[in-house]
Design a protein around this motif. Structure first.
Motif, short mmCIF file in Angstrom:
data_model
loop_
_atom_site.label_atom_id
_atom_site.label_comp_id
_atom_site.label_asym_id
_atom_site.label_seq_id
_atom_site.Cartn_x
_atom_site.Cartn_y
_atom_site.Cartn_z
N GLU A 121 0.78 -1.22 -0.03
CA GLU A 121 0.13 -0.13 0.11
C GLU A 121 0.92 1.31 -0.05
N TYR A 152 1.14 5.22 0.90
CA TYR A 152 0.62 6.24 1.63
C TYR A 152 1.27 7.63 1.12
N VAL A 181 -1.56 5.87 9.24
CA VAL A 181 -1.85 4.54 9.12
C VAL A 181 -2.72 3.85 10.08
N TYR A 182 -2.58 4.06 11.36
CA TYR A 182 -3.59 4.02 12.49
C TYR A 182 -3.49 5.14 13.60
N ASP A 218 -3.74 -5.69 11.87
CA ASP A 218 -2.86 -6.07 10.75
C ASP A 218 -1.28 -5.41 11.59
N TYR A 234 2.54 -4.28 10.07
CA TYR A 234 3.20 -3.27 8.98
C TYR A 234 4.71 -3.57 8.93
N LEU A 282 4.10 0.61 2.39
CA LEU A 282 4.08 -0.39 3.24
C LEU A 282 3.58 -1.77 2.91
N ARG A 323 1.16 -4.45 4.32
CA ARG A 323 0.30 -4.72 5.37
C ARG A 323 -0.19 -6.36 5.53
N ASP A 345 -2.39 -9.38 7.51
CA ASP A 345 -3.40 -9.77 8.58
C ASP A 345 -2.72 -10.48 9.38
#
Ligand code: FES
Length: 241
Positions: free
Chosen positions: A128, A130, A136-137, A145, A147, A201, A203, A205
């Protein structure tokens, strides 16, 4: 593996260096006399362009606080406290290309994991992009997830609302963050992760990664040992989980 054209070899004189933007990431290219090297374009100390510094054909010096690096390896020399992120360079028909390998291969936590398991983890990883400033969070987000930083830089703030402060460090290529996704007892984020520049990044799971590791207990044990070391380090310092 991704390969991107940078420039012609003749664009950079002997003992010279230039910065190029490759997919939004600043890359410094240095000509050490027939050998070309590519590194992160910004000093790992502060946001200073390294091409404003000095290069004598073997040592690169940031003009701001005189951190230095060996141009062949990117290893820190003298005052420098951090190495440079290195990119592989290919020369083909007088053209220079930068080659980026999977960031997973650079992940300390995954060193010594079997090739088959690493391959499965690569299949799980979603790449991904950005923009600079992208979040990101946030604090209190679910920890689904984890990273891996493939390129760019990510920094962290801790605290809430108007009482936030920088955690005081940034990540480099191959570093893992959001690793609370591998911990059953940590369902919520305790830090905010922000891209300090355009970043790529991987990502993954966390639940799916645990299933892959359970299927290969030897590799799983290696990862869990490294994770416990990482947690121990962060308990005595900044947090990015
Ligand atoms: S900004 Fe480069 S050494 Fe300080």
């Amino acid at each position: 593996m991704q390969k991107e054209r940078i420039c012609s070899a003749t664009d950079i004189p002997d003992n010279g260096m230039k910065t190029y933007e490759i997919k939004g990431v600043k890359v410094l290219v240095a000509n050490a006399g027939e050998c070309f090297y590519a590194y992160q374009g910004l000093c790992p100390h502060q946001d200073v362009c390294l091409d404003e510094g000095y290069f004598d054909g073997s040592v690169l010096t940031c003009h701001q606080h005189l951190w230095q690096w060996d141009i062949r390896t990117g290893e820190a020399m003298g005052l420098a406290e951090a190495p440079l992120e290195k990119y592989e360079v290919e020369v083909s028909d007088g053209e220079l290309f930068v080659v980026q390998s999977s960031a997973l291969k650079a992940v300390e936590m995954l060193k010594d994991v079997s090739a088959a398991t690493l391959s499965r983890l690569e299949q799980l990883a979603k790449r991904e992009e950005y923009d600079e400033g992208a979040v990101v969070y946030e604090v209190n987000d679910p920890t689904d997830d984890l990273y891996v930083l493939e390129s760019g830089r990510v920094e962290f703030t801790i605290g809430r609302e108007d009482r936030t402060r920088l955690a005081g460090f940034m990540l480099r290529k191959g570093e893992v963050f959001g690793w609370a996704a591998l911990l059953e007892q940590s369902p919520r984020r305790i830090a905010k992760a922000i891209c300090h520049e355009k970043s790529v990044l991987l990502r993954i799971d966390g639940g799916a990664m645990l299933e892959v590791l359970e299927a290969d207990p030897a590799s799983g044990l290696v990862v869990m040992r490294r994770l416990s070391e990482l947690i121990a380090r962060h308990m005595s310092g900044p947090q990015n989980g």
